[in-house]
Design an enzyme around this catalytic site. Structure first.
Site, PDB file in Angstrom:
ATOM      1  N   ASP A 163       3.912  -4.786   6.320  1.00 57.68           N
ATOM      2  CA  ASP A 163       2.779  -5.601   5.849  1.00 57.68           C
ATOM      3  C   ASP A 163       3.105  -6.330   4.550  1.00 57.68           C
ATOM      4  OD1 ASP A 163       1.046  -4.570   7.969  1.00 57.68           O
ATOM      5  OD2 ASP A 163       0.984  -2.728   6.799  1.00 57.68           O
ATOM      6  N   GLU A 164       4.375  -6.653   4.332  1.00 57.84           N
ATOM      7  CA  GLU A 164       4.759  -7.306   3.078  1.00 57.84           C
ATOM      8  C   GLU A 164       4.573  -8.820   3.100  1.00 57.84           C
ATOM      9  OE1 GLU A 164       7.669  -3.809   3.797  1.00 57.84           O
ATOM     10  OE2 GLU A 164       7.017  -5.571   4.929  1.00 57.84           O
ATOM     11  N   LYS A 215       6.056 -10.699   5.794  1.00 61.23           N
ATOM     12  CA  LYS A 215       7.307 -11.195   6.361  1.00 61.23           C
ATOM     13  C   LYS A 215       7.098 -12.432   7.233  1.00 61.23           C
ATOM     14  CE  LYS A 215       8.156  -7.187   8.217  1.00 61.23           C
ATOM     15  NZ  LYS A 215       7.023  -6.465   7.607  1.00 61.23           N
ATOM     16  N   GLY A 216       5.971 -12.461   7.975  1.00 55.79           N
ATOM     17  CA  GLY A 216       5.727 -13.588   8.874  1.00 55.79           C
ATOM     18  C   GLY A 216       5.699 -14.903   8.127  1.00 55.79           C
ATOM     19  N   GLY A 262       2.304  -7.122  13.383  1.00 58.61           N
ATOM     20  CA  GLY A 262       1.453  -8.299  13.305  1.00 58.61           C
ATOM     21  C   GLY A 262       1.870  -9.165  12.141  1.00 58.61           C
ATOM     22  N   HIS A 263       2.338 -10.382  12.434  1.00 57.28           N
ATOM     23  CA  HIS A 263       2.750 -11.301  11.383  1.00 57.28           C
ATOM     24  C   HIS A 263       1.742 -12.436  11.288  1.00 57.28           C
ATOM     25  CE1 HIS A 263       7.214  -9.878  11.638  1.00 57.28           C
ATOM     26  NE2 HIS A 263       6.416  -9.020  11.039  1.00 57.28           N
ATOM     27  N   GLN A 274       7.639  -4.232  10.811  1.00 53.71           N
ATOM     28  CA  GLN A 274       7.384  -3.046   9.988  1.00 53.71           C
ATOM     29  C   GLN A 274       8.227  -3.097   8.693  1.00 53.71           C
ATOM     30  OE1 GLN A 274       8.112  -2.124  13.576  1.00 53.71           O
ATOM     31  NE2 GLN A 274       5.962  -2.445  13.951  1.00 53.71           N
ATOM     32  N   THR A 316      -2.756  -6.227  12.885  1.00 53.73           N
ATOM     33  CA  THR A 316      -2.765  -5.730  14.263  1.00 53.73           C
ATOM     34  C   THR A 316      -3.998  -4.888  14.553  1.00 53.73           C
ATOM     35  OG1 THR A 316      -0.361  -5.751  14.377  1.00 53.73           O
ATOM     36  CG2 THR A 316      -1.499  -4.340  15.949  1.00 53.73           C
TER      37      THR A 316
END
Length: 423
Positions: free
Chosen positions: A13-14, A16-17, A40-41, A224, A299
Site C-alpha cells: 500500500d505504498e 506503487k501503482g 490493488g493499485h 504487496q 482491494t
C-alpha cells in the site's frame, strides 16, 4: 529508462501503482511477476480514478506492453471483469496485454478454503483478503494446480478441473460449507478462458526477445510489500509469494543479470493492513489519517493501521532487495503535523536492535526508539519541483533516505501524475 524492479519497501500500500504509472512513460514493457487480485493499485489521471488488481498499471499508457508473468496466480473470472471494466472506460486492452501460459489459476474452491481456514484461526487470523491466493499457491507447490495454458485445451481442462473440484468438495463439506457444482464452475471457467485465450502465450520468450531489442526498457511491477514476503516478511502474517526483488526474476523468467536498478517505494510514514506486529503503530496517527479520508485499502476497503516512519525495517528492506533508488509517497499526509517521529532503533528490555528480528513474536515485543523532526505545517500538494517543497519537508525526506541508505529519486505529494517530483 534502464530495466528496473519496483518493490514496496514496507507492508504494501505504498503507492506503487502511481509510481509505476509515472515511470511507464519511459518504459516499453511493464511486467507483473507475483501475487494475485489480492493487490490493488490505485491511479488517478486527470481526476479520474482507476483501481487495478491483476493488470499491470502500464495499461493506462498508450504504446506500452503489459505482461502478467508466470509467478502470478490468476482468477480468470476476475481478470475478465477487470479487462471488460477498463474497455468500457475507453482503455485499450488487446495486443498490449500478454498473459503467461504458466501462471496458475485461482478457482472457486481456493476462495472458499481461504475463507474457511481464516475463520477457523479465531484470534490468530492472518488478515487474508480471502481471494484464494494462499490455497492457489499451495496447489502450485503441491503440483496439483491448473494453469492458464490449460484453458487452451478445453476438454482436458474440464476433466482436470472436475477432478479437482470433487477432491476439494470433500474438504469443503467436512468444514461445513456447501459443495461446489462441478458443471457450473467448469462452464464459468471455460467461458472466461475463451475470452482470455488470445492473451495467453509463452511470455518468457516474448520478454527475452524484448530484452534483445535495442532501446527496449522493462519495468517490473511488484505487488504487496517486502514485509509481506513469504520468506523475508513477518511470518506467518505474510502473503504467499515472494514480494521482494528476487521474486521479479523467478516470476517473469528474466535473469538477475538483466536488471539495472531496484526502486523501493515507501510512504513518508508507515501503514499495514491485516494482522501482525507493527512496532511504530500509533492509534492517534491512524485516527488522524482516517478522519482525513486517507488510508483505506484499495482491494478490501479496510482501514489501514498507521504508524510513524520505521527506518529500522526499511533499512533491512533496502538490504534484502538491493534497493538503490527511493520513491517516497504520501509526503502530503504529514503536512499538518507539528512534530514527526522517526524510528531509528528498537528496544527489547535493555537490548537495542538495529535490525528487525525475523521472529514475529519477538518483533511484537520491540519498542521503537524515536527521534523527533519538526513538521513544515504547509501544504505541499502544489509543489512541482523539489525546491518548491518547504525546507523542513526537504530535510525530512533527505533524512529518512540517509537513514535507510539509498538515493532519493522521486517524491510524491498527491495521487495525480502531475503531483510527482523527479529528482
Amino acid at each position: 529508462m534502464p530495466n528496473t524492479i519496483l518493490v514496496g519497501a514496507q507492508w504494501g500500500d505504498e503507492g506503487k501503482g502511481k509510481i509505476i504509472d509515472f515511470l511507464t512513460d519511459e518504459a516499453d514493457v511493464v511486467v507483473r511477476s507475483q501475487g494475485g487480485n489480492n493487490a490493488g493499485h490505485t491511479i488517478v489521471i486527470e481526476g479520474e480514478k482507476y483501481v487495478l488488481h491483476l493488470i499491470p498499471s502500464g495499461i493506462l499508457r498508450k504504446s506500452k506492453t503489459c505482461v502478467i508473468g508466470n509467478g502470478v496466480v490468476l482468477d480468470p473470472v476476475s481478470l475478465v471483469g477487470e479487462i471488460q471494466g477498463l474497455q468500457e472506460r475507453g482503455v485499450k486492452v488487446g495486443k498490449n496485454l500478454l498473459i503467461s501460459d504458466s501462471a496458475h489459476l485461482v478457482l472457486p474452491y481456493h476462495r472458499i478454503l481461504d475463507g474457511l481456514r481464516e475463520s477457523q484461526k479465531g484470534g490468530k487470523k492472518i488478515g487474508t483478503t480471502k481471494r484464494g491466493i494462499g490455497p492457489a499457491y499451495a496447489d502450485k507447490a503441491f503440483r496439483t494446480g491448473l494453469r492458464t495454458g490449460d484453458l487452451l485445451k478445453p476438454d482436458l481442462f474440464a476433466e482436470k478441473l472436475t477432478k479437482r473440484i470433487k477432491e476439494n468438495n470433500a474438504v469443503i463439506k467436512e468444514l461445513g460449507e456447501k459443495p461446489l457444482s462441478p458443471k457450473e464452475v467448469v462452464d464459468e471457467s471455460l467461458a472466461a478462458g475463451q475470452i482470455l485465450a488470445p492473451f495467453i502465450t509463452n511470455t518468457v520468450v516474448f520478454l527475452h526477445e524484448a530484452l534483445a531489442a535495442k532501446n527496449s526498457n522493462m519495468l517490473f511491477e511488484g505487488a504487496q510489500g517486502t514485509f509481506l514476503d513469504i520468506d523475508h516478511g513477518t511470518y506467518p502474517y505474510v502473503t504467499s509469494s515472494n514480494t521482494t526483488s528476487g521474486g521479479a526474476c523467478t516470476g517473469s523468467g528474466v535473469p538477475p543479470n538483466r536488471i539495472d536498478h531496484v526502486m523501493g517505494v515507501l510512504k513518508a510514514y508507515t501503514t499495514r493492513v491485516g494482522e501482525g506486529p507493527f512496532p511504530t503503530e500509533d492509534a492517534d496517527l491512524s485516527k488522524r489519517f482516517h478522519s482525513m479520508g486517507r488510508e483505506f485499502g484499495a482491494t478490501t476497503g479496510r482501514a489501514r493501521r498507521c504508524g510513524w516512519f520505521d527506518a529500522v525495517s526499511t533499512k533491512y528492506s533496502v538490504m534484502i532487495n538491493g534497493i538503490d533508488q527511493l520513491a517516497i509517497t504520501n509526503l502530503d499526509g504529514l503536512d499538518e503535523a507539528e512534530w514527526i517521529k522517526v524510528c531509528v532503533g528498537y528496544r527489547i528490555g535493555s537490548k537495542k536492535l538495529d535490525f528487525p528480528p525475523t521472529d514475529s513474536e519477538e518483533l511484537a515485543l520491540c519498542k521503537p526508539v524515536y527521534i523527533d523532526m519538526p513538521g513544515w505545517r504547509k501544504s505541499t500538494e502544489n509543489a512541482r519541483e523539489f525546491s518548491d517543497l518547504p525546507q523542513k519537508a526537504r530535510n525530512y525526506v533527505k533524512k529518512i533516505a540517509g537513514l535507510v541508505g539509498a538515493n532519493l529519486s522521486i517524491v510524491s505529494i498527491g495521487p495525480g501524475r502531475e503531483q510527482t517530483i523527479r529528482l
